[in-house]
Structures are given as structure tokens and as C-alpha cells.
Design a protein around this motif. Sequence first.
Motif, short mmCIF file in Angstrom:
data_model
loop_
_atom_site.label_atom_id
_atom_site.label_comp_id
_atom_site.label_asym_id
_atom_site.label_seq_id
_atom_site.Cartn_x
_atom_site.Cartn_y
_atom_site.Cartn_z
N ARG A 192 0.28 -1.97 0.17
CA ARG A 192 -0.33 0.19 -0.28
C ARG A 192 0.99 1.22 -0.04
O ARG A 192 0.13 2.14 -0.67
N TYR A 193 2.21 0.98 0.60
CA TYR A 193 3.08 2.34 1.02
C TYR A 193 3.28 3.00 -0.47
O TYR A 193 3.22 3.88 -1.22
N GLU A 216 0.82 3.67 -3.53
CA GLU A 216 0.34 5.72 -2.86
C GLU A 216 1.27 5.91 -3.38
O GLU A 216 1.17 7.27 -3.52
N LYS A 217 2.48 6.27 -2.54
CA LYS A 217 3.61 6.76 -2.53
C LYS A 217 4.37 6.90 -4.02
O LYS A 217 4.60 8.52 -4.50
#
Lengths: 211, 211
Positions: free
Chosen positions: A71-72, A75-76
Motif C-alpha cells: 500500500r505504501y 500510494e507513494k
Amino acid sequence: MVVKVYGPAYGSSKRVLVCLVEKGIDFETVPVDLIKGDLKQPDFLALQPFGVVPVIQDGEYTLYESRAIIRYYAEKYKSQGSDLLGKTIEERGVVEQWVEVEAHNYHPPIYNLTVHILFASKLGFPADEKLIKESEEKIGKVLDIYEERLSKSKYLAGDFFSLADLSHLPFTQRLVSEMGKEYMIRDRKHVSAWWDDISSRPSWNKVKHLQ
Amino acid sequence: MVVKVYGPAYGSSKRVLVCLVEKGIDFETVPVDLIKGDLKQPDFLALQPFGVVPVIQDGEYTLYESRAIIRYYAEKYKSQGSDLLGKTIEERGVVEQWVEVEAHNYHPPIYNLTVHILFASKLGFPADEKLIKESEEKIGKVLDIYEERLSKSKYLAGDFFSLADLSHLPFTQRLVSEMGKEYMIRDRKHVSAWWDDISSRPSWNKVKHLQ
């Protein structure tokens, strides 16, 4: 900055690696050997107190839990490489729903199969045949629901490949290639087509044999 | 638009409800009775094919899996009510890490305790005493890691209340109030202070007794 990923041989770490390839993020791998006890060493526990892989280091930033890591990065680097979260907050909600389904409905029984069919003898305990049978039945019921879902949309969260599909790659590969259970996928027309699609992505072919 | 939440009496649904209160989102609840078989009725399975709560309906939008729903509302209404995701993508990464820890390390054993201590007799099967003992040991080990973490930061993901803390509320409340296991929290100084803090939030006091 090159992302350091611990434990590339393991299924949950491959979930991270295939995400990094999809996003075009450079990484290096740090092999760890569960059977030799690497995960219980103080240096490793300082990074990941529960003693499991994966864990990543990205400069000063350390993160564990495979689905948190994907997820990180999704999104990043939202606009770099494949968009794995959907275009809107509502699409992301549905992606999250199916990531959770993978985590809570699909993963526990397929993890049990992995441990008891592939690792029990290496880890020195007898395979639990009752658990194997129950786990296979649970996976079958989940795949029946996927079959219905995939009759209506190309991928789990909609008409786009997302973290939800990606999360299924490592352990389904083992089910198909190593456990002799390919029929569970092939007996279901839409699941079978979905598996052919997601497992033939160049990202997965780059990652699946990493040790 | 009022959000419709199914199954307010159940722990996983309360995870959603406390999030909605924190964000200042209006909702109405739809009671469902697991024991009467409401979750296996065709109307319910059309909403949630796995036959579990929670599921929400928000206008035309339907979503299930509690941790997917709380992420959706925390992101959609980021600047309304409590910010439950952190200020930066890196903070959100750490929130996600601890939500995953709750889901994979804390929840499975505490769910087993809930089923076998509180529901076995109602559901008509004998409590599994061996599983109860093993689950309590697992929760103890997880709480030891929380104790270390909470000696360094006020909340799990940092110095801010987040989805990670919120996710622990429903089942920890049952551990403390209904299962006679409050000592597991009180024996650990920092976990105990953290529990007093998060469980005294007005949102939780509004939600915890909803049926």
C-alpha cells in the motif's frame, strides 16, 4: 535510494517484490533462512519484532507487513508504473475490500496448505492431513465466490489489475506449481482465465523464482 | 447520505461504527442475528457473499471487510473529524503496518477466545480449552511487543491516535469486560495506559453498547 527487501524466497516477500517491479522501483534483496533461525536473531528482531518476513529498509524508513508495504509504495508512487489502487477513492475502497478478502479468507487456508504440504518435513513435524483437507475445502469455497465475481469483472476490484490481484500471486503460484492443486484453478473458468492473465505479467515472471 | 451499517452488535462492525463517529459521519444500523442464520439469507449474501458482517451501504456504494471500510472513510473524509491516517505517506505506512499487525497477530487469537469463551455454548459446540490456552499465550506474546512499542510512542503508529489503535477497541473491550482477562492488559504498564486512553474516547463510549 534502493529499497532493501528481506527474505525474497518467501511468499509474503514476493508480494512486496512484484509490487516494486510493477512500480519500477529499484530494490536489492537480503536472503534470510527461516530454517536456520535467521528470523529469531536479535538483529532481525530489532527490525521486525514478530520475527517474520518481509521487512523493508528504504533509507532511514523501515516497514513490515507485506500488505502495508505494498500500500505504501502503491500510494507513494501513484503515478509511476502500474496504478494499483484504482482511479477514485471508491475504486480504492473496492481494492482494499479484496485485499482484505485475500488476507482473511484466502491466505489462511492456503498458508496452511503451504506449511503442511511443502514445509512440514523440512521443519520436522508431521503434516496434519485433517487440516490439509479442511483448508482445501475452504479455498474451494472462496474460489467459488471469486468465480462468480470474475464472471462480472476482469479483475477482483474491477476492470483494472490492482493490489488485490497482485496479493494472490505468490501463494497461488505455489498451489499451482508445487502442491499439485492446479485443478482448483482450472476447474473454474473465470478464475482460470484470471490466473493466466495475472501470472503471465512480466513483473511476476521476474520475481517468482528469486531466492 | 446516511451510511447503513449491518450487524452493530458484532465486534468487527463496531470497528466501522467507532470510525464513523470519529469522522462525524451519520449512520443507521441494521441489526442482524448470526445465531438465527440472518447472514446466510440470500438477501444478505447478495450484499456480502462470504456471509459475515460488517457490510455498509452508502447510497449506491456497498463495501465489506471492516478494515477496508475504515480506510475508505478515513481517506474520503481525511480533513473531517479525527485524522486517523497520519499526516504523511510515511506515517500512513506505519499506521497500515500496525493495522496489519492487529489483523494478523492480535485478531486471530482474540477472535478464538471470543468464540470459545463467549459464544461456544450459544452456538452449540463445546469450548476448545486447548485452543483457549494457546490463544491466550499468543495474545500475551503480542502484548509484550506492544508494551515495548508503547514505551516509546503514545499510540501504536506514533504520537497520534489512528486506525491502528481504533481497530483494537471492540475485541479488547470483550477481553477486558466479558472474558475476565483484564489482567492481560493491566499486567503491562504501557499497554494499560494506552487502553485507558483509547477506551475512554467519547466515540467508543457511544458505540460500545450498540446492539
